[in-house]
Structures are given as structure tokens and as C-alpha cells.
Design an enzyme around this catalytic site. Structure first.
Site, PDB file in Angstrom:
ATOM      1  CB  THR A 186      -0.997   4.444  -5.020  1.00  0.00           C
ATOM      2  OG1 THR A 186       0.086   3.970  -5.818  1.00  0.00           O
ATOM      3  CG2 THR A 186      -1.740   5.517  -5.788  1.00  0.00           C
ATOM      4  CD  GLU A 187      -1.201   8.471   1.154  1.00  0.00           C
ATOM      5  OE1 GLU A 187      -1.465   9.692   1.130  1.00  0.00           O
ATOM      6  OE2 GLU A 187      -0.617   7.912   2.098  1.00  0.00           O
ATOM      7  CB  ALA A 224      -0.929  -0.004   1.216  1.00  0.00           C
ATOM      8  CB  SER A 282       4.983   5.086 -20.667  1.00  0.00           C
ATOM      9  OG  SER A 282       4.519   3.760 -20.828  1.00  0.00           O
ATOM     10  CD  GLN A 299       3.575  -6.679 -49.729  1.00  0.00           C
ATOM     11  OE1 GLN A 299       2.946  -5.847 -50.395  1.00  0.00           O
ATOM     12  NE2 GLN A 299       4.830  -7.014 -49.992  1.00  0.00           N
ATOM     13  CD  GLU A 314       3.708  -1.820  -9.708  1.00  0.00           C
ATOM     14  OE1 GLU A 314       3.797  -0.818  -8.989  1.00  0.00           O
ATOM     15  OE2 GLU A 314       3.097  -2.826  -9.350  1.00  0.00           O
TER      16      GLU A 314
END
Length: 387
Positions: A125-126, A123, A365, A278, A362
Site C-alpha cells: 500500500t502507498e 509493503a 468489504s 426476551q 486486505e
């Protein structure tokens, strides 16, 4: 594909692959539709050692390496990204204990975590603190017998399903990053509350929660590492977690490639399978290149970590490349399916929803790119070269 696949790793992968293809894949669509937590599968995979791949044998783990964990994450995510994400969340909390727990804490918790008889969540993130963890508002106040925690966390994976939660709280208000301390809190503690599972676009079988701490009391021995060291702990553990995310992305991308190739082999237009056209060949070749390059970065970062090397740069590159490539690969695979890829009954539609999170959690990007840029500048200043 990789020279890293020695006989032991190949046997491990093949055993896990057989289980996942037979036991995990058939129910993945239903679990997604019903947002069902895959409790039985978690237990069965724990029995195969997947909860403690990198935990030393002295604590009941398999005593294997990060490369093997990447193999495992790919195979599970190939079958069901939600199930893979459940394990990734467990690894976050477990890795915190493995790296930063005291000798007593490791002896007490790691055997159960490795066996799967104990589960742990992470835990951090807030509501007002995501990438900028110095803004966390959850407070821990010291008392004569321990600490009292008050505040709120969000997007906490596996929180209700876990026995313990690694919680990051501010113990020195105003000190920012250096004022954060990590605690191990029992999920049954008085004053700890959970929301209903947060409704998500994808990985619906992995449940994430809002968690509230209303005067939750913990002992002094619940501190992980040193008071004020929680910020560094969070960043160190996230370095490994980014490799796990890269592995999840690799597994989903592999599945997208197989689905696109299979569909192109059986779908007939203009009197022949569309893989002979193709335009479709170009899409399939692009997917293949995206899949293989993303996986290579994940394995490279894992191998560096196994060597005890600094993986901040390699982990961020792996997470960035693999997650972005996965999204492109799934998008191209949906294009190969045409309209059939856009309907709810299509597996590729589920992959499209599942893969979107890899570019966010996490560290987004964009955060990965900022991290890479800072490390690149530091390498140049220190060595005059970055290669």
C-alpha cells in the site's frame, strides 16, 4: 463444532487455547492502552511453531494446513486481536516467499521465518495506491549490479520489527499492473527509513509504519518471481490473507459472544438475570448466528485452499461475511452490556475498536463484493450456472 477438527487439530487448538487464555489475555488491555508491541509473546508463540504453520517440514515448519492456521488465528485473536494481526502480517510476507521464492530463496529464508528467528513484512500500500495497485509510484530502476528503489509505502505492518520486507515497485512505468515487480529488501538496507508507529483506532499493539526508500540498492537475486510478475504475486498472496482476516474476525466475534453471554448471566434487572429477558435473548441468538456463519465461511475457504482449489471467490466471501458479521456481533454484544460496554474499562469497548479494521484491510468489504460480482459473472458465462 466442525468435522474438520480431527484429533491432531483439536490437540493443537487446545494447547494454543490454554496458552492464549493464560498468557496473552491478562495483558491485552494494558498493551492496547500503551500501544505496546507484544514482542515477548511473539517470540514465545514462535517457539510453539506459529510462525511456520503451513511451511513444509523440510524448511523447519510444522507442515500443517490452512485449516489449522485458521484455528490458530482464531485462538490468538480471541485473546488479543493485535497479536493476531502481527501474525497475519508475518504470514503475508512468508506466504510470498513460500509460493513465489526461488529454490535458493526458500532455502535461505523459510527456516528462519518458520522458527521466528527471522521476521518479514509486506509493503504494498502507498499513499495514493490502495486497492488499485496499478497506481503504485515506488520505482525500481535496473542497474549493472542490481536494482535501486525509491518511493514510499504506508500502513506496512511489522516493518520496523522485521528483518526483511517484501516490497512491490514499478519496474516498467506506464505498464500498470504488468509493470510491477516484487523484491525482498533487508530492513537494515541503506536508504530505507521508518516513521514512528502510525496512531490507530484499534489493534494498537500491532505497529504499522510509513516506509521510505531513498535510493535503496538490492541485488538482482532480490527479485521474487519474475520482473513484471509482482501484481499477480500480490493478488495471489492476498487471496490467502483474506482467509486469515476472516479467522481473526472469527476469533474476535467468539470473544464478543462469550463476553455478552457471561454479562447477561450475571447482570440482574427486574429481579432476574437479563439473559431471561426476551430482548436480550434475541440479541444473544443473533450474535451466535453471526459468529457461527462467519467461521463456517472461513473454514470452507481454508479447506478449498488446502485442496489446491481457486479461492478467489471463497476467500472474498469469507473475508466479507466474517468481517461484517464480526462488526455486527461486537456491536450487539456492546448493546447487551448497555452503558458498561461503552466505557474504556470494558473489554467490549476494545473489541469494538479492534474489529473495525477487518472491514478495511486486505481489501475493503466493497472491494470484496466487486470481486465476488466479477467472478460470479465469469462463472455464469463459462458454465451457464454458478451453483
Amino acid at each position: 463444532m466442525f468435522d474438520l477438527l480431527d484429533d491432531q487439530r483439536r490437540e493443537f487448538r487446545d494447547t494454543l487455547r490454554a496458552f492464549c487464555r493464560k498468557e496473552v489475555m491478562p495483558g491485552a488491555a494494558r498493551r492496547d492502552a500503551e500501544a505496546e508491541y507484544p514482542a515477548e509473546l511473539v517470540t514465545r508463540l514462535a517457539g510453539m511453531g506459529l510462525m511456520g504453520i503451513t511451511i513444509p517440514e523440510e524448511f523447519g515448519g510444522l507442515g500443517l494446513d490452512m485449516v489449522t492456521q485458521v484455528l490458530a488465528m482464531e485462538e490468538v485473536a480471541y485473546a488479543d486481536a493485535s497479536l493476531g494481526s502481527v501474525f497475519a502480517g508475518h504470514y503475508l510476507g512468508m506466504e510470498t516467499l513460500r509460493q513465489f521464492g526461488s529454490s535458493e530463496q526458500r532455502k535461505r529464508y523459510l527456516p528462519g521465518l518458520a522458527a521466528g528467528s527471522l521476521r518479514v513484512a509486506f509493503a504494498l500500500t502507498e499513499p495514493d495506491a490502495g486497492s488499485d495497485i496499478s497506481r503504485i509510484r515506488t520505482r525500481a530502476t535496473a542497474g549493472p549490479d542490481g536494482w535501486t528503489l525509491s518511493g514510499n509505502k504506508t500502513f506496512t505492518s511489522n516493518a520496523r520489527e522485521s528483518d526483511e520486507i517484501v516490497v512491490f515497485a514499478m519496474t516498467e512505468p506506464g505498464a500498470g499492473f504488468k509493470g510491477i515487480t516484487a523484491f525482498l529488501v533487508a530492513s537494515s538496507a541503506d536508504g530505507l527509513g521508518f516513521s514512528a508507529p502510525i496512531e490507530k483506532l484499534g489493534i494498537r499493539g500491532e505497529h504499522a509504519y510509513e516506509v521510505s526508500f531513498d535510493g535503496v540498492r538490492v541485488e538482482r537475486g532480490a527479485v521474487l518471481g519474475e520482473p513484471g510478475g509482482g501484481g499477480r504475486i500480490a493478488l495471489e498472496v492476498l487471496n490467502s490473507a483474506r482467509i486469515d482476516v476472516a479467522a481473526l474476525a472469527g476469533g474476535v466475534a467468539m470473544r464478543a459472544l462469550d463476553l455478552a453471554t457471561g454479562y447477561a448471566s450475571t447482570r440482574v434487572q427486574f429481579g432476574r438475570p437479563i439473559r431471561e429477558l426476551q430482548a436480550i435473548q434475541l440479541l444473544l441468538a443473533e450474535i451466535d448466528a453471526l459468529v457461527q456463519s462467519g467461521r463456517l465461511h472461513a473454514y470452507h475457504a481454508a479447506a478449498l485452499r488446502d485442496q489446491g482449489r481457486d479461492v478467489r471467490r471463497a476467500g472474498s466471501i469469507a473475508k466479507y461475511v466474517a468481517s461484517e458479521n464480526c462488526f455486527k456481533a461486537v456491536d450487539r454484544a456492546l448493546q447487551v452490556h448497555g452503558g458498561y460496554g461503552y466505557v474504556k474499562e470494558s473489554e467490549i469497548e476494545r473489541l469494538y475498536r479492534d474489529c473495525r479494521i477487518f472491514r478495511i484491510y486486505e481489501g475493503t468489504s466493497q472491494i470484496q463484493l466487486l470481486t465476488i460480482a466479477k467472478l460470479l459473472a465469469r462463472l455464469h458465462d463459462e458454465n451457464g450456472t454458478v451453483v
